[in-house]
Design an enzyme around this catalytic site. Structure first.
Site, short mmCIF file in Angstrom:
data_model
loop_
_atom_site.label_atom_id
_atom_site.label_comp_id
_atom_site.label_asym_id
_atom_site.label_seq_id
_atom_site.Cartn_x
_atom_site.Cartn_y
_atom_site.Cartn_z
N LYS A 158 0.91 -1.27 -0.09
CA LYS A 158 0.12 -0.09 -0.04
C LYS A 158 0.79 1.15 0.07
CE LYS A 158 -3.82 -2.39 0.52
NZ LYS A 158 -4.75 -2.40 -0.57
N LYS A 182 2.46 -9.01 -1.79
CA LYS A 182 1.77 -9.26 -2.91
C LYS A 182 1.27 -7.78 -3.68
CE LYS A 182 -2.30 -10.59 -2.85
NZ LYS A 182 -3.03 -9.30 -3.22
N ASP A 233 -1.68 -5.89 -5.59
CA ASP A 233 -3.11 -5.90 -5.33
C ASP A 233 -3.72 -6.21 -6.55
OD1 ASP A 233 -5.30 -6.01 -3.72
OD2 ASP A 233 -4.89 -3.89 -2.63
N GLU A 234 -4.96 -6.25 -6.71
CA GLU A 234 -5.97 -6.45 -7.93
C GLU A 234 -5.75 -5.92 -8.96
OE1 GLU A 234 -8.81 -4.13 -5.78
OE2 GLU A 234 -7.09 -5.26 -5.12
N LYS A 238 -11.99 -4.82 6.44
CA LYS A 238 -12.93 -3.90 5.86
C LYS A 238 -13.96 -4.56 5.29
CE LYS A 238 -9.93 -3.88 1.72
NZ LYS A 238 -9.22 -2.93 0.81
N HIS A 254 -6.62 -13.84 -7.02
CA HIS A 254 -7.43 -12.70 -6.11
C HIS A 254 -8.91 -12.66 -6.54
CE1 HIS A 254 -8.57 -8.60 -4.79
NE2 HIS A 254 -7.67 -8.58 -4.27
#
Length: 344
Positions: A152, A178, A180-181, A310, A270
């Site tokens: 992030k 990893k 992210d999508e 979340k 994912h």
């Protein structure tokens, strides 16, 4: 298409639908309509039915139960003969089970809750390319869960700063980081730059910690040719794992799973996009079914949800997802949403 006396065969594909009939439509009639539209029927009777053994190829709705604590929803159990489906093809399976039927006028809402896939059908699919045991052997990590995280901010970092985050996270104790999508190959960081800096971070973290580390390289792209190129480059850099997004489609997922097995790579999926049809409780599809399809397709692991954080999820439902993905045999467990016994 309604046959309450039908005796389910070991080789039948079974589906459980949550049906909300239109006002005035009998639930048995709605269930039969779903069975028909997802197999041989159309909107009217046609004489060409006489050209084949329609009784064999018709899906059979054989049981309808009211959904507890509702007054207009029903569980419809539907059996499909195994010969209705092409061997080893998720695309063909889904074209029938979740094809036109979800727009059928007889139902106000329709949700696919669970499926039972017979062993004879499962054996036509590759299944996971490596699996958790092989992954532990490659990581030389036993006796505890793997610990991973996602980089992030997932968008906006340069390649060099992205690699720095990978290094700091792995050096700090993570086993994996990893992509992210939605990090693919944008103007701020092209895929090759990300791969090079990420693997540099992995190698530096391995040297600093003395432990095996890894980074999921997202190879999702617009075409299969581009995905192959990215996967091959990741392999050449020494990565042991790649990842793809659910939104690439069932055929692309199966294709990359075959590539991963041939190339001795771990494949992560994912679940990007699943909530567009899995979150609604009356219409769409339960994520449990996606878990089964992806296990058949051949990915090694998939985001399966959590009871914290979340995203939506309750403990029993999430446990059902985990069991669906991990166990070699599933027993009926209604609190976890498992309606069928499943032998993998």
């Amino acid at each position: 298409y309604w046959d309450p006396e039908y005796v389910v065969k070991d080789t039948d594909v079974l589906a459980l639908f949550r049906i909300t009939p239109q006002p005035g439509v009998d639930p048995v009639e709605a269930s039969a309509a779903v069975a028909g539209e997802s197999s041989t029927a159309t909107w009217t009777v046609v004489w060409t039915d006489l050209l084949t053994a329609c009784d064999l190829y018709r899906a059979k709705a054989y049981k309808v139960d009211a959904v507890p604590n509702t007054n207009d929803q029903y569980f419809a159990y539907v059996a499909y003969d195994i010969d209705l489906f092409e061997e080893g093809s998720i695309a063909n399976l889904t074209a029938s089970i979740i094809g036109n039927v979800f727009g059928f006028k007889a139902v106000k809402a329709l949700r696919l809750e669970d499926m039972r896939l017979p062993v004879a059908y499962l054996k036509t699919f590759q299944g996971p390319a490596t699996g958790v045991i092989v992954e532990r052997e490659r990581m030389n990590m036993f006796g505890r869960p793997f610990l991973g995280a996602t980089v992030k901010p997932k968008l906006g970092l340069s390649g060099k700063n992205y690699g720095r985050v990978v290094y700091e996270g792995l050096k700090g104790g993570l086993d994996f980081l990893k992509d992210d999508e939605n990090i693919n190959s944008q103007p701020f960081m092209r895929w090759k730059e990300r791969y090079l800096y990420s693997i540099e971070g992995v190698n530096r973290a391995i040297a600093a910690s003395g432990e095996v580390k890894g980074h999921y390289l997202n190879v999702t792209a617009a075409t299969m040719e581009e995905m192959y190129e990215r996967a091959e480059f990741g392999k050449a850099l020494g990565s042991i794992i790649i990842m793809i997004d659910l939104v690439v489609g069932y055929t692309a997922i199966q294709t990359m799973a075959i590539w991963a097995r041939k190339n001795d790579m771990i494949l992560h999926l994912h679940r990007a996009g699943n909530s567009t049809y899995s979150r609604q409780k009356e219409h769409g599809m339960n994520f449990r079914v996606i878990c089964k399809w992806m296990r058949m397709a051949g990915v090694d692991h998939i985001h399966a949800g959590t009871v914290v954080g979340k995203l939506e999820g309750d403990p029993l439902m999430i446990r059902g997802f985990y069991n669906t993905l991990l166990l070699s045999h599933l027993d009926v467990n209604l609190p976890q949403g498992i309606f069928f016994e499943q032998d993998w």
